[in-house]
Motif scaffolding. Structure first.
Motif, short mmCIF file in Angstrom:
data_model
loop_
_atom_site.label_atom_id
_atom_site.label_comp_id
_atom_site.label_asym_id
_atom_site.label_seq_id
_atom_site.Cartn_x
_atom_site.Cartn_y
_atom_site.Cartn_z
N CYS A 7 66.15 -51.94 -2.99
CA CYS A 7 66.58 -53.06 -2.38
C CYS A 7 67.13 -54.20 -3.37
CB CYS A 7 65.77 -53.68 -1.34
SG CYS A 7 66.54 -55.28 -0.35
N HIS A 56 67.13 -57.37 -2.93
CA HIS A 56 66.68 -58.51 -2.64
C HIS A 56 64.93 -58.49 -2.70
CE1 HIS A 56 70.55 -59.81 -1.63
NE2 HIS A 56 70.64 -58.82 -0.73
N CYS A 57 64.63 -57.04 -2.76
CA CYS A 57 63.31 -56.86 -2.69
C CYS A 57 62.68 -55.96 -3.70
CB CYS A 57 62.86 -56.35 -1.15
SG CYS A 57 63.24 -57.31 0.20
N CYS A 104 66.74 -51.81 4.30
CA CYS A 104 65.31 -52.39 3.91
C CYS A 104 64.35 -52.71 4.78
CB CYS A 104 65.51 -53.62 2.74
SG CYS A 104 63.96 -54.35 2.17
N CYS A 147 63.48 -57.00 4.25
CA CYS A 147 64.17 -58.07 4.49
C CYS A 147 65.43 -57.53 5.43
CB CYS A 147 65.14 -58.38 3.19
SG CYS A 147 66.07 -57.27 2.42
#
Ligand code: ADP
Ligand code: ZN
Ligand code: ZN
Length: 674
Positions: free
Chosen positions: A386, A388-389, A404, A407
């Protein structure tokens, strides 16, 4: 305006205790809801006590706004509960008090509320039908009820699924109701409320029963809450938030599946509804029943210390035994290329086929939803991370997405490797979606169904899918822990834990406790009557067949498992032998979050009653582009930890402006997940 009142308002704790002085034109009794000015706004508040808290002169105080006179004041016991919880979990009194009241309450004016109250007062009680015949309590149930009647020390009702715990709740409730009292029943999950609600409603036809949980509409929640508060509801059944219901005639508290982590609130005031239920019952001088087959080790330790009583239901009603537990050593299988072997070992598959031939049902437990936990490119090594993660995105085949689970970031699955263009990107590992697919291939004649958070998104989807299982329209049920809980599947004679190993070595010290509870609970799905029990089995597929946890499970020996875990906890100085608080910090960069925690740690230097662990990232450190770091505070004395936190938190609030880029921080007292 000569009446001084101290009003709890919704300010976070760092701006004071959250109780401010106002002047009122009437001497509103404590517990009255009213509106008060705060800065430039008018906010809801609750009269906390008369007389005010400060030395300020009258003309320094602002006048309070209108009160909700139609609402009887919140009682003293309720205010004590809120005050205790706010102090214990380090929140503002007003912040917590207003957060646990139905949100709709703050939207109504006095006239609107008066109308609702009048309507509820006029509601006819449910028709007093003839109560149905009740089963005669077994000797064990009788003993439990007799013991319960003898004192108010918290009682652990210890028995496996089908041992008759609910029947004990019903009998105990009956006594409280007959004495004119209200009964509060807490369950871990919304999904489990309808079943229990139906049983209580059937048993007490002339009584009004309301539920309280987060899936109610705001109007319903207000209506149900009001009935509890006005005393017109006799039974309140709900999830963790129901522990704060206003109950003027409380006579009994029941916490079903008391070990369940869902009783711990994971945001805002991170309270444990189970612990607050015990406190509340004690404060009210009424009994509390904690039911479980696998009590939390905190509760079990209190039983060992004689602070809680253990009421045992050792036999299943109807004589059903727990299924035979068999462990399959996965290292006996020939090594597969990659990890994509067949989902079930040969003897497990045979066991499944036997069930199919006999027309019985099987439950396959796999605690991982989606098709595969990660996609991988064999050419360049790309994986479906991901952006963002710090986590992989899960491949969901049904809608061909990469999702994900932290998020929510979702994209269509790429046709080729985004890095090198290789067409051949492959899923690694197995989730419930893939397991169901593989089973359908292996057993084309079987009717395979899957129940997990993905399959049950829509309203009523879960009920419908469970209905199909009950109706016998399903032979093999594949599911996550969701299906292990509470549901009464009569025709299941085989339970398989497909891949339970990851929990054995998780960094969270509570992971084994949770795994044991999950497996016992899953085992409890099978063999609920004697005739069936003889044919019931649970298979564990593991790479660690020697693990003590499986040994205890084979013997259905919770006490042995608990004793070995408690030994480990004692020597490691972990709960229940110590008390923890977790300070979490979130920032755009891990450095900022860590710097905040480090400075927090220096403030704690020299405090001898507590110990600090180093600041570390949690297992998934980055979520939605926010870095998280956490630090454990530990003490062997609960009061010492409480005193320390009460002094430390205001310092941390003062610290915050010096840490630019810090997004938020919070303290979690008695954290469950570490
Ligand atoms: P648990 O809550 O421990 O899973 P229940 O109270 O639901 O157990 O009991 C299991 C089943 O046995 C239920 O169908 C219940 O109606 C029945 N039952 C419970 N107690 C008795 C009893 N004393 N006599 C006959 N049936 C009982
Ligand atoms: Zn590639
Ligand atoms: Zn993400």
């Amino acid at each position: 305006m000569t009446n001084r009142i101290a009003v709890a308002v919704e300010t976070p704790q760092h701006t004071g205790v959250g109780v401010l002085d106002y002047l009122a034109d009437q001497a509103w009794p404590p517990g009255t809801l009213l509106r008060v000015p705060l800065g430039r706004r008018e906010v809801p508040g609750i009269v906390w006590h008369r007389g005010g808290d400060t030395e300020l002169a009258d003309d320094a105080l602002r006048p309070a706004g209108p009160a909700l006179e139609a609402l009887p004041p919140l009682g003293e016991a309720w205010r004590r509960l809120v005050e205790f919880a706010a102090a214990y979990y380090q929140r503002g009194v007003g912040e917590l008090a207003l957060a646990v009241l139905p949100p709709e309450l703050r939207k109504l004016d006095d006239v609107q509320l008066a109308r609702r109250v009048a309507k509820l007062a006029k509601l006819a009680p449910p028709p007093a039908a003839e109560p149905p015949p009740r089963p005669e309590p077994s000797a064990e149930q009788q003993a439990a009820l007799a013991a319960l009647a003898e004192g108010t020390a918290p009682a652990l009702l210890h028995g496996v699924t089908g041992s008759g715990k609910t029947e004990v709740y019903l009998r105990a409730a009956e006594q409280a109701l007959d004495a004119g009292r209200q009964v509060l029943v807490l369950v871990p999950e919304i999904n489990l409320t309808p079943q229990l609600e139906a049983r209580f409603a059937a048993r007490f036809p002339g009584r009004r029963l309301v539920s309280l949980h987060s899936a109610l509409t705001p109007a319903q929640r207000l209506k149900n809450w009001l009935q509890a508060h006005l005393g017109t509801a006799d039974l309140v059944l709900g999830t963790r938030l129901a522990v704060f219901a206003s109950l003027p005639r409380l006579g009994l508290v029941v916490v079903d599946e008391e070990h369940d982590p869902s009783f711990k609130q994971q945001e805002g005031a991170r309270y444990s509804a189970r612990d607050l239920a015990v406190w509340r019952a004690h404060d009210a001088g009424v009994p509390v029943l904690l039911g479980s087959a696998t009590p939390s080790l905190e509760t079990w330790q209190r039983v060992q210390e004689g602070r809680y009583r253990r009421l045992a239901l050792d036999a299943r009603i109807g004589g059903g035994a727990m299924p035979r537990v068999r462990v399959f050593d996965m290292s006996r299988l020939p090594r597969q290329r990659g990890v994509d072997g067949p989902p079930l070992a040969p003897p497990v598959l045979d066991a499944l086929k036997q069930r199919l031939e006999r027309g019985e049902q099987s439950l396959l437990l796999l605690n991982r939803r989606g098709y595969a936990p990660v996609l991988h490119c064999g050419e360049c090594g790309w994986k479906s991370g991901c952006p963002h993660c710090s986590a992989w995105r899960v491949f969901h085949k049904g809608d061909r997405t990469l999702r994900c689970h932290h998020c929510g970031f979702t994209e269509r699955v790429p046709r080729a490797c985004p890095d090198c263009g290789n067409q051949d990107i492959a899923p690694i590992g197995r989730g419930t979606e893939k397991l169901a697919e593989q089973l359908a291939e292996l057993l084309p004649e079987a009717r395979v169904a899957r129940i997990d958070a993905d399959s049950t998104r829509g309203a009523g989807a879960l009920e419908q899918q469970l209905g199909a299982v009950h109706a016998g329209e399903v032979d093999v049920l594949v599911g996550t822990q969701m299906v292990a809980k509470g549901h009464d599947f009569r025709r299941i004679t085989l339970v398989v834990a497909v891949n339970p190993d990851s929990a054995l070595f998780a960094s969270d010290f509570r992971a084994p406790e949770r795994l044991f509870a999950l497996l016992m609970q899953a085992a409890g799905r099978a063999g609920r009557d004697a005739e069936q029990a003889a044919r019931s089995e649970m298979w564990i597929q593991t790479w660690n067949p020697q693990h003590a946890l499986f040994d205890a499970l084979k013997r259905h020996d919770y006490a042995a498992f608990a004793a070995s875990q408690l030994d480990e906890r004692r020597s490691a100085g972990l709960p229940p032998f110590s008390h923890l608080a977790l300070l979490r910090a979130e920032a755009k960069s891990a450095e900022v979050a860590t710097a905040f925690l480090d400075e927090a740690a220096t403030l704690a230097e020299g405090v001898e009653t507590i110990g600090l662990y180093p600041a570390v990232p949690p297992a998934v450190s980055r979520v939605a582009d926010v870095e998280r770091v956490q630090m454990l505070v530990e003490s062997t004395s609960r009061p010492a930890l409480q005193r320390f936190l009460a002094g430390w938190l205001p310092q941390l609030h003062a610290l915050r402006p010096h840490h630019k880029g810090l997004i938020r921080w919070a303290v979690d007292v008695d954290p469950l997940a570490i």
